[in-house]
Design a protein around this motif. Sequence first.
Motif, short mmCIF file in Angstrom:
data_model
loop_
_atom_site.label_atom_id
_atom_site.label_comp_id
_atom_site.label_asym_id
_atom_site.label_seq_id
_atom_site.Cartn_x
_atom_site.Cartn_y
_atom_site.Cartn_z
N ASP A 1 9.75 4.77 -1.31
CA ASP A 1 10.76 5.62 -1.91
C ASP A 1 10.77 5.42 -3.41
O ASP A 1 10.39 4.36 -3.91
N ARG B 1 15.96 8.67 2.00
CA ARG B 1 14.51 8.79 1.96
C ARG B 1 14.11 9.63 3.18
O ARG B 1 14.05 9.13 4.29
N LEU C 1 14.73 17.62 4.65
CA LEU C 1 13.74 17.80 3.60
C LEU C 1 14.42 18.16 2.28
O LEU C 1 14.14 17.57 1.24
N PHE D 1 9.84 14.75 3.75
CA PHE D 1 9.49 14.99 2.35
C PHE D 1 8.06 14.54 2.05
O PHE D 1 7.26 15.29 1.48
N THR D 2 7.74 13.32 2.48
CA THR D 2 6.41 12.80 2.18
C THR D 2 5.35 13.54 3.00
O THR D 2 4.23 13.73 2.52
N TRP E 1 -0.07 5.96 -6.65
CA TRP E 1 0.23 6.54 -5.33
C TRP E 1 0.41 8.04 -5.51
O TRP E 1 1.32 8.47 -6.26
N PRO E 2 -0.36 8.88 -4.84
CA PRO E 2 -0.19 10.32 -5.03
C PRO E 2 1.20 10.84 -4.64
O PRO E 2 1.64 11.86 -5.16
N ILE E 3 1.88 10.13 -3.74
CA ILE E 3 3.19 10.62 -3.32
C ILE E 3 4.19 10.57 -4.47
O ILE E 3 5.19 11.30 -4.47
N TRP F 1 5.61 14.05 -5.99
CA TRP F 1 6.83 14.75 -5.55
C TRP F 1 8.08 13.96 -5.83
O TRP F 1 9.11 14.50 -6.24
N PHE F 2 8.04 12.65 -5.62
CA PHE F 2 9.23 11.82 -5.87
C PHE F 2 9.65 11.94 -7.34
O PHE F 2 10.83 12.06 -7.65
N LYS G 1 0.82 -1.21 0.00
CA LYS G 1 0.00 0.00 0.00
C LYS G 1 0.86 1.26 0.00
O LYS G 1 0.36 2.36 -0.22
N MET G 2 2.13 1.12 0.29
CA MET G 2 2.96 2.30 0.47
C MET G 2 4.13 2.30 -0.50
O MET G 2 4.85 1.31 -0.62
N LEU G 3 4.30 3.41 -1.19
CA LEU G 3 5.49 3.61 -2.02
C LEU G 3 6.49 4.33 -1.12
O LEU G 3 6.45 5.54 -0.97
N VAL H 1 -1.42 6.86 4.23
CA VAL H 1 -0.67 5.73 3.68
C VAL H 1 -0.36 5.96 2.20
O VAL H 1 0.75 5.70 1.73
N ALA H 2 -1.34 6.50 1.46
CA ALA H 2 -1.12 6.73 0.03
C ALA H 2 -0.02 7.76 -0.18
O ALA H 2 0.69 7.71 -1.18
N TYR H 3 0.11 8.70 0.75
CA TYR H 3 1.17 9.69 0.64
C TYR H 3 2.45 9.21 1.33
O TYR H 3 3.37 9.99 1.54
N SER H 4 2.47 7.96 1.74
CA SER H 4 3.68 7.37 2.31
C SER H 4 4.16 8.13 3.54
O SER H 4 5.35 8.24 3.80
N VAL H 5 3.20 8.67 4.28
CA VAL H 5 3.54 9.37 5.52
C VAL H 5 3.91 8.33 6.58
O VAL H 5 3.27 7.28 6.65
N THR H 6 4.94 8.59 7.35
CA THR H 6 5.35 7.64 8.39
C THR H 6 5.56 8.40 9.70
O THR H 6 5.39 9.60 9.76
N LEU I 1 1.84 9.53 10.94
CA LEU I 1 1.01 8.39 10.51
C LEU I 1 0.35 7.74 11.72
O LEU I 1 -0.83 7.39 11.68
N GLU J 1 10.05 6.93 8.83
CA GLU J 1 11.02 6.02 8.25
C GLU J 1 12.13 6.80 7.54
O GLU J 1 11.90 7.53 6.59
N ILE K 1 2.32 -2.40 4.95
CA ILE K 1 2.16 -2.20 6.39
C ILE K 1 1.55 -3.44 7.03
O ILE K 1 1.93 -3.85 8.12
N LEU L 1 5.44 16.66 3.91
CA LEU L 1 5.19 17.96 3.29
C LEU L 1 4.40 17.81 2.00
O LEU L 1 3.62 18.69 1.64
N ALA L 2 4.58 16.67 1.30
CA ALA L 2 3.79 16.46 0.08
C ALA L 2 2.32 16.33 0.44
O ALA L 2 1.45 16.74 -0.33
#
Lengths: 181, 461
Positions: free
Chosen positions: A76, B423, B459, B427-428, A126-128, A131-132, A72-74, B232-237, B241, B404, A100, B430-431
């Motif tokens: 990097d 990584r 960042l 960064f994530t 994945w919306p993230i 930025w990546f 579910k998570m990208l 989770v979709a924005y990979s926030v940790t 999160l 992470e 997760i 702030l996105a």
Amino acid sequence: MSSTPPSSPLDKLGAVSQSELLPEVLTLLESQFSGKVLSVCVNLGDWEASVAKGSVPEIMRFLRDDKRTDFKMLADLSAVDGLKMGLVPRFYVVYHLYSIKLKHRLRVKTNVSEEDPAVPSLVDVWPIANWFEREVWDMFGIRFTGHPDLKRILMYEGFQGHPLRKDYPVNYRQPLIGPRN
Amino acid sequence: MDITELNKTEGVRDTATREADALETKEMMLNMGPSHPAMHGIIRLILKLDGEVVKDCEVHIGYLHRAFEKMCEEGGYLQVIPYTDRLNYVSPLINNVGYCMAVEKLFGIKTTERCDYIRVIMSELSRITDHLTCVGASAMEVGAFTVFLYMIKAREYLWELIEEVTGARLTISYTRVGGLKSDLPAGFAEKCRTRLKEVRKVNQEVHTLLTKNRIFIDRMKGIGTISQEDAVAYSVTGPFLRATGVDYDVRKDNPYLIYNRLDFDVPVGEYGDNFDRYLVRMEEMEQSIRIVEQCLDQMPKGPVAVDMEGRAIPAEFMVDEAKMGRTGGLLEVQAVVDPTLEGGTRANFNAVQTEEKRAILPPKEDTYGNIEGLMQHFKLVMYGHGIRPPKGDTYQAVEGANGELGFYIVSDGTDRPYRVRVRPPCFTILAAFPLTCIGWTVSDIIPTFGSVNMIGGELDR
């Protein structure tokens, strides 16, 4: 590289200990996308798959949605310029996925040539990735087709070149830019 | 209320709306930052406002870009360690540990048990300093200045402790590939315990000042929310999160070092708002204190830095002796070294460094006292030599203070890293930041942004 994980002592090095799941995810990926997944292997305890550039969104969507993979998570997204290692094709884009629920990681690589540095965008998956991917464009000059707003993120507009390319000199001075009004 | 009266009030409201419609209203652009006291360093938000409500938000980053990844490719593997101090400069030890673990994974090095424990202790102390800074600063921004002073006081206790161990407060460069710069100083455990007691006391005070404070709750509760799916979709940790209710913590889910031997909880929130993030951070500090206390109890004993039998001699003297060939007794004695190298003598070295000669510098006694040690030292520090991990690439994630923190390192078999990718957890976050501020007012951005704990160093790299 082979489809079965090598039983070298290096396997034990990874921080991830769920190595019994390993063949399942990777073999599933291979059987599901034969021809599109070029190779799979275990690299220092990390699972790794190399896929064809064109089928990246399709494979990623499967990896995200399937119950057995559940990435579910990208975590990097980045790229490597292989110029000084003599890689052909020159670049590769590397995705790190994380689940997760199942607590496993996967690294996906896809090769990108210098002549056509473009990869399908993953913003829909994945919306993230937005930025990546902007960062990869900024640093390596790799375009992402289908990206809604591909512009520089760390460097300023008007910066010349892509600094993490190996042929970008580290002491190169950019021309001064005046204030924009 | 009578129906006629109701009609009347309705009528009044209608007129008011009609008048408002007649007035010209338009959306306003507001530029927040990069030079703004609440923007924690340098970041720029371009807001589109309707009255005071944020309609759209665009985040511009990159003002603190220092070409970290490019510079890493220019020096040796050990020269990257000082750069990592400057990633998240509020908790630099975690960055050191993450980077060194990634290179060790390439080598296949297993560090000693005492080294692992010290790394965990120092990481957790850093996590506490990071959370203290974040909670203190964001409380200050909503008006609770006392809290800021209390927490900075507590942070000072810990930074003094860190200074005693590493020799520096901020740019500590404490870990090495395969070990640590030096062992802990004498009496560390007792000092650490008393300092942690002080920190606990401060956290109690902060709880009484904030947790039931009406003004604080009004500014924090239900504000800046983000849903689990979005996070989770924005990979926030990290705490961001966990405040939404997902209990993902690298220390628990992919345990590294010796975290699997320790008993600690992963606090989670419920609503994903500012208040939950505050509570999660406060509880994480408590859990970190628990971890450090357990480590101090479990840690295998190492030698202390003082030689009790008076066998210590100054390093210059040792070099002179060795030059004249009088090396017989040198294996027995301990070098007196510069204060910055204290704890790096042989007795301590064996406890915190691995046996891997390809990666670790020899103890000072060997460098000064015999030719093998000198050669090993030079082979690792001279230009064109250095440590050379085997070809390959690897990714190592550790739980940073914000989430992470991953290092993806590619080695081409030479003495310089071919590529070091970080990584950054900020960064994530702030996105995903626009999600947490669209629909809220401008003044809500201040506590929301405070709870992100943006660190420009990691960042923008």
